[in-house]
Enzyme design. Structure first.
Site, short mmCIF file in Angstrom:
data_model
loop_
_atom_site.label_atom_id
_atom_site.label_comp_id
_atom_site.label_asym_id
_atom_site.label_seq_id
_atom_site.Cartn_x
_atom_site.Cartn_y
_atom_site.Cartn_z
CG HIS A 232 -16.01 5.46 1.14
ND1 HIS A 232 -15.67 4.35 1.86
CD2 HIS A 232 -15.90 6.50 2.00
CE1 HIS A 232 -15.37 4.70 3.10
NE2 HIS A 232 -15.51 6.00 3.22
C1 BDR Z 1 -20.35 6.86 1.68
O1 BDR Z 1 -21.01 7.82 2.50
C2 BDR Z 1 -20.65 9.12 2.12
O2 BDR Z 1 -20.29 9.88 3.23
C3 BDR Z 1 -19.55 8.99 1.10
O3 BDR Z 1 -19.67 10.00 0.10
C4 BDR Z 1 -19.74 7.62 0.52
O4 BDR Z 1 -20.66 7.64 -0.56
C5 BDR Z 1 -19.35 6.09 2.52
O5 BDR Z 1 -19.99 5.47 3.59
#
Ligand code: BDR
Ligand code: CA
Length: 302
Positions: A232
């Site tokens: 992400h």
């Molecule tokens: C986001 O939530 C976190 O767990 C990850 O680092 C990312 O920023 C994805 O939903």
């Protein structure tokens, strides 16, 4: 190179974003926020990643709960430390003094991008402290939200769900905004094929990523039955450093604060005649192969 401050909660994908950003941007500081793990762990992890990279980027700790005083974490995915499975280097770096909010306000200028890849608490606190600040930065690239499904609830993505009031403030702050939601970030997946290639990268960053991806794939396998994890947070870095890899749509985005089933949802209005001025560049498509090549190149130091 773009000047940037990375506000983060490492976190596996945050760590990869930090590596990518140090290769392709001028990272002037890292501000840590509670999110994937408690603040103490996310700040320590950010520091350890800089040590692994051999850079002296200042790391400044910030908020340890949401604006409403709640702490939600994602240790179920990222492990107790926030970087489960990763052997962090021993180092003698220390957190820089002061608070993340002061650093965000004092270290940014009109050329500075804020890359916000954790809950938006620090950024919202900076806006509350100085409402003119959003007009004095290049913009905010956010990993958060989604144009379709969430990952914590049916409609809410973790970074928004963890502090919806902060996110609501950021989405109406007046700065140029880019939103890299789950609809985009799912287009940058790690699977066993990627892991196999990364395992061959004989650098400290390659070793970190190998341990990280191994942990994530095993964890997601046990949680969801699929050996596939999305990178992400690197998407929010690429949105600044390599905007040609993203297709975006100009939309209005509102954060739902009240819904019984939809609190923390990013309501993305993609209608061309909604009557409200569109104010967010929402990522909709990513050139996945090119993006992954940049990630792997950064791990190799290329
Ligand atoms: C986001 O939530 C976190 O767990 C990850 O680092 C990312 O920023 C994805 O939903
Ligand atoms: Ca994150």
């Amino acid at each position: 190179m773009h000047r940037m401050i990375i506000d983060c909660d490492p976190g596996h994908d945050d760590a990869i974003a930090l590596i990518l950003a140090h290769r392709h941007a001028d990272v002037v500081g890292i501000t840590a926020v509670a999110g994937n793990a408690p603040l103490e762990a996310t700040a320590a992890n950010a520091l350890a990643v800089t040590a692994a990279l051999g850079v002296d980027t200042p790391v400044i700790a910030g908020a340890d709960t949401s604006l409403l005083g709640v702490a939600k974490d994602a240790r179920i995915v990222h492990g107790e430390s926030g970087l489960g499975g990763v052997t962090l280097p021993r180092h003698d770096r220390a957190l820089a003094g002061g608070h993340a909010v002061d650093f965000l306000l004092e270290a940014s200028d009109p050329d500075t991008w804020i890359v916000a890849i954790g809950p938006l608490t620090n950024v919202a606190l900076a806006i509350a402290r100085d409402p003119t600040w959003p007009t004095r930065i290049a913009g905010i690239s956010i990993m958060g939200g989604s144009t379709d499904n969430g990952n914590v609830t049916a409609t809410a993505e973790f970074n928004i769900y963890a502090d919806p009031e902060a996110a609501a403030r950021v989405f109406r702050c007046g700065a140029p905004l880019i939103m890299c939601g789950l609809n985009l970030t799912h287009q940058l997946p790690v699977d066993d094929a990627v892991l196999g290639r990364v395992r061959q990268i004989d650098t400290p960053a390659g070793k970190l990523a190998t341990e990280s991806f191994t942990f994530l794939l095993d964890r997601l396998d046990s949680l969801t039955g699929t050996r596939r994890a999305s990178l992400h947070d690197p998407c929010a870095v690429l949105a600044v450093t390599h905007p040609e890899l993203l297709d975006t749509e100009s939309c209005t985005v509102t954060v739902e604060l009240a819904g019984e089933h939809t609190r923390g949802m990013t309501v993305v209005d993609r209608r061309s005649r909604s009557g409200v001025e569109a104010h967010v560049d929402v990522g909709v498509r990513l050139a996945s192969e090119e993006a992954m090549a940049l990630v792997e190149g950064a791990l190799a130091g290329e």
